[in-house]
Design an enzyme around this catalytic site. Structure first.
Site, PDB file in Angstrom:
ATOM      1  N   LYS A  12      37.355  53.003  33.572  1.00 32.28           N
ATOM      2  CA  LYS A  12      38.674  52.581  34.046  1.00 32.28           C
ATOM      3  C   LYS A  12      39.541  53.787  34.481  1.00 32.28           C
ATOM      4  O   LYS A  12      39.219  54.939  34.150  1.00 32.28           O
ATOM      5  CB  LYS A  12      39.376  51.790  32.936  1.00 32.28           C
ATOM      6  N   THR A  94      37.776  46.050  21.711  1.00 34.75           N
ATOM      7  CA  THR A  94      38.705  46.107  22.854  1.00 34.75           C
ATOM      8  C   THR A  94      39.906  47.008  22.566  1.00 34.75           C
ATOM      9  O   THR A  94      40.329  47.787  23.415  1.00 34.75           O
ATOM     10  CB  THR A  94      39.223  44.674  23.176  1.00 34.75           C
ATOM     11  N   ARG A 105      35.555  53.700  23.069  1.00 33.77           N
ATOM     12  CA  ARG A 105      36.986  53.375  23.026  1.00 33.77           C
ATOM     13  C   ARG A 105      37.706  54.083  21.889  1.00 33.77           C
ATOM     14  O   ARG A 105      38.876  54.455  22.021  1.00 33.77           O
ATOM     15  CB  ARG A 105      37.168  51.863  22.953  1.00 33.77           C
ATOM     16  N   ASN A 115      41.867  51.229  27.827  1.00 33.59           N
ATOM     17  CA  ASN A 115      40.784  51.367  26.847  1.00 33.59           C
ATOM     18  C   ASN A 115      39.505  51.952  27.450  1.00 33.59           C
ATOM     19  O   ASN A 115      38.409  51.751  26.951  1.00 33.59           O
ATOM     20  CB  ASN A 115      40.532  50.049  26.113  1.00 33.59           C
ATOM     21  N   HIS A 118      35.025  49.065  30.647  1.00 31.49           N
ATOM     22  CA  HIS A 118      34.796  47.620  30.611  1.00 31.49           C
ATOM     23  C   HIS A 118      33.294  47.411  30.590  1.00 31.49           C
ATOM     24  O   HIS A 118      32.555  48.182  31.196  1.00 31.49           O
ATOM     25  CB  HIS A 118      35.379  46.952  31.871  1.00 31.49           C
TER      26      HIS A 118
HETATM   27  P1  CMP Z   1      38.165  44.487  29.171  1.00 34.87           P
HETATM   28  O1  CMP Z   1      36.931  44.538  28.334  1.00 34.87           O
HETATM   29  O2  CMP Z   1      38.135  45.196  30.469  1.00 34.87           O
HETATM   30  O3  CMP Z   1      38.508  42.936  29.461  1.00 34.87           O
HETATM   31  C1  CMP Z   1      39.820  42.482  29.661  1.00 34.87           C
HETATM   32  C2  CMP Z   1      40.848  43.509  29.342  1.00 34.87           C
HETATM   33  O4  CMP Z   1      42.142  43.016  29.087  1.00 34.87           O
HETATM   34  C3  CMP Z   1      40.481  44.236  28.063  1.00 34.87           C
HETATM   35  O5  CMP Z   1      39.373  45.044  28.301  1.00 34.87           O
HETATM   36  C4  CMP Z   1      41.786  44.967  27.759  1.00 34.87           C
HETATM   37  O6  CMP Z   1      41.878  46.215  28.367  1.00 34.87           O
HETATM   38  C5  CMP Z   1      42.850  44.046  28.394  1.00 34.87           C
HETATM   39  N1  CMP Z   1      43.761  43.461  27.422  1.00 34.87           N
HETATM   40  C6  CMP Z   1      45.084  43.653  27.396  1.00 34.87           C
HETATM   41  N2  CMP Z   1      45.658  42.967  26.386  1.00 34.87           N
HETATM   42  C7  CMP Z   1      44.666  42.316  25.761  1.00 34.87           C
HETATM   43  C8  CMP Z   1      44.620  41.447  24.622  1.00 34.87           C
HETATM   44  N3  CMP Z   1      45.721  41.103  23.946  1.00 34.87           N
HETATM   45  N4  CMP Z   1      43.416  40.957  24.258  1.00 34.87           N
HETATM   46  C9  CMP Z   1      42.291  41.292  24.947  1.00 34.87           C
HETATM   47  N5  CMP Z   1      42.285  42.118  26.028  1.00 34.87           N
HETATM   48  C10 CMP Z   1      43.455  42.631  26.422  1.00 34.87           C
END
Ligand code: CMP
Length: 136
Positions: A12, A94, A105, A115, A118
């Protein structure tokens, strides 16, 4: 029985900006995930919205799409034994605050939004996400 899979990984904007791409790629390679394809691109907010449309009902959706399109990212196809689960274990939870020690992460993530990486969460999504970046 062997279960060779492909999964989509994204480095990212926060991690690309901090020059962490090579370090993150080394972690995949050390853990027997081959990098079949890799490209650096910058998505428009519309493209990011399409990519993350499974999250369109979530309160964080708009921010998420703005963030993913805020700078260059690196999209990769990873391949290896149980690649989908293996990549998710290497990434960690996450929210970097909740991620296990030595996960990507935990080591590099700045916040739940920033984070660093992905990874596809299922075979169906892996196929869709790989198609999104590499089959057009
Ligand atoms: P990713 O695995 O890329 O998939 C969706 C993304 O939403 C996640 O990583 C986070 O970076 C982002 N995100 C932001 N807020 C939240 C939340 N409350 N719960 C889950 N994902 C979140």
């Amino acid at each position: 029985m062997s279960n060779i899979e492909q999964t989509l990984s994204i480095i990212k904007p926060d991690a690309v900006e901090r020059n962490l791409s090579e370090k993150i790629k080394e972690i995949f390679l050390k853990n027997k995930l081959k990098i079949l394809e890799s490209k650096k691109i910058k998505l428009s907010v519309e493209e990011a919205s399409e990519f993350y449309k499974v999250h369109q009902t979530k309160p964080f959706y708009n921010n998420l799409c703005k963030y993913l399109s805020s700078g260059p990212i690196i999209a990769m196809i990873l391949e290896g034994e149980d690649a989908i689960l293996k990549n998710r274990k290497l990434m960690g939870a996450t929210d970097p605050k909740k991620a296990d020690e030595n996960t990507i992460r935990k080591m590099y993530g700045l916040s739940i939004d920033k984070n660093s990486v992905h990874g596809s969460d299922s075979p169906d999504n892996a196929k869709k996400e790989i198609d999104f970046f590499f089959n057009n």
